[in-house]
Enzyme design. Structure first.
Site, PDB file in Angstrom:
ATOM      1  N   ALA A  82       9.414 -69.833 -74.518  1.00 30.44           N
ATOM      2  CA  ALA A  82       9.409 -68.603 -73.924  1.00 30.44           C
ATOM      3  C   ALA A  82       8.454 -67.873 -73.998  1.00 30.44           C
ATOM      4  CB  ALA A  82      10.712 -67.883 -74.177  1.00 30.44           C
ATOM      5  N   LYS A  83       7.540 -68.257 -74.737  1.00 31.91           N
ATOM      6  CA  LYS A  83       6.082 -67.434 -74.985  1.00 31.91           C
ATOM      7  C   LYS A  83       5.238 -67.536 -73.788  1.00 31.91           C
ATOM      8  CE  LYS A  83       7.415 -66.570 -79.190  1.00 31.91           C
ATOM      9  NZ  LYS A  83       7.537 -65.716 -80.042  1.00 31.91           N
TER      10      LYS A  83
END
Ligand code: PLP
Length: 390
Positions: free
Chosen positions: A204-205
């Site tokens: 999710a980065k």
């Protein structure tokens, strides 16, 4: 609507990702295959530093950086309480002591003025100047070793001020850039703003793998060599010579291959994130949303890992989140409890009220859906749900 939609991106590059995976299956070098080195080269060039060191996670990147500085039990490291667990966890894991420093409410990042006070408090053994952990022996306040500022939500911390203080007091600075890969400040790209920059490739980065991963960046060849050894059990010149106690902290070749492909579209995705953030700002301002919107310091570009806003109160946050939930719009709270109030850090002996800015932000903050492929229609819907009177 998803909070972070990774499927749209996967559809865009699926065929190319499969080809990269196939290449790894063909050459069979699953550990430290050629893709790992390629990724280190490509990303360190992008960031603008000499060395990149791929590792198993953002947490390991921070751990390797601290180990490269030979952080020992009892050492004091300054960091922020308004961050993800891992930032202070690695300090405690080495039996060093995290000393928290409150944030600037405008950026959610470490406040350099508070940092100066914290260092003063340590130097003069005076917890009246700045709250210090109870566990520090009052007669043996050690000189701090280093600072870990965090680039929260993708926005670089104020390294100009922090690095100046670090120089004055002879401290190392490790940039927790887990959320800020791609961000820029006046003095360079995120991951290049301190002695060592550490990022994460958690899916999710901003630059995410399909599993865990991370990287350390540094211009310092001595530190790089130390981290190279630490990454593989303190390995020396060959497999069976061990120079020091290290970890197994390698990045999988498969994740490196996936990241190489994802990096191809990263600059475009970054532009898209900036457009999404800009559009949120405009729509929420137009609609007179009862929120404090993110504002960037001059000359700074965020990687927009999150679009986080402040409601006027905890109560109002709940009601806005509830309205959004009813409209099937997901939101999230990063971070509901500052680290000094987490049970895991209870041993430090901090109290409620020690870091009032972090505590107030934790009560009022929440994040709206943010990813490169969020459409204008979706954003209009989000803004209208927030801005419409019930
Ligand atoms: C995600 C994150 C980390 C840890 O990264 P992992 O890859 O999940 O280990 C550290 N610090 C911050 C600020 C993060 O957001």
């Amino acid at each position: 609507m998803q909070f972070i939609d990774l499927n749209i991106q996967q559809k865009r590059i699926r065929a190319k990702i499969e080809k990269r995976i196939q290449m790894v299956l063909d050459h069979g070098q699953y550990i430290m295959g050629p893709e790992v080195k390629s990724l280190e080269t490509v990303l360190s060039q992008y960031v603008g530093v000499k060395h990149g060191l791929a590792c198993a996670s953002g947490t390991d990147a921070l751990l390797l950086a601290l180990m490269a500085y030979d952080v020992r039990p009892g050492d004091v490291i300054l960091t922020t309480p308004f961050t993800f667990m891992a930032t202070a966890e690695v300090i405690a894991l080495l039996q060093a002591t995290p000393v928290f420093v409150d944030i600037d409410p405008a950026t959610f990042n470490m406040d350099p003025e508070q940092l100066r006070k914290a260092i003063k408090a340590l130097e003069t053994h005076d917890a009246g100047i700045h709250p210090l952990p109870q566990i520090l022996n009052r007669r043996l306040f050690p000189h701090p070793r280093g600072i870990i500022p965090v680039d929260l939500f993708g926005l670089p911390a104020d390294y100009e001020s922090i690095n100046a203080l670090a120089k004055e007091y002879d401290l190392f600075v490790i940039e927790d850039a887990a959320q800020s890969f791609g961000a820029e400040s006046l003095s360079g790209k995120a991951c290049s703003l301190a002695h060592i920059g550490c990022t994460s490739f958690f899916p999710a980065k901003p630059l995410g793998a399909y599993g865990d991963g991370g990287m350390c960046f540094t211009d310092n060849t001595e530190l790089q060599e130390k981290m190279l050894s630490l990454r593989v059990h303190g390995q020396g010149r060959n497999k069976y010579e061990n120079l020091c106690i290290g970890i197994n902290g390698r990045l999988d070749t498969l994740q490196a291959a996936i990241l190489l492909e994802k990096f191809e579209i990263f600059p475009d995705e970054l532009q898209k994130r900036r457009k999404v953030a800009h559009r949120y700002n405009e729509l929420l301002k137009e609609g007179n949303a009862p929120l404090t919107l993110p504002k960037l310091p001059p000359g700074v570009l965020s990687a927009w890992a999150q679009y986080s806003v402040l409601a006027r109160s905890s109560h109002e946050r709940s009601s806005i989140q509830e309205k959004l939930r009813k409209a099937e719009i997901p939101t999230a709270i990063y971070y509901p409890t500052p680290l000094h109030l987490q049970p895991a850090y209870g041993f430090l002996g901090y109290s409620k009220g020690d870091f009032p800015v972090s505590e107030a932000c934790a009560d009022r903050i929440f994040s709206l859906p943010m990813h490169p492929y969020l459409t204008e229609d979706e954003q209009r819907k989000i803004a209208s749900v927030i801005c419409d009177e019930p």
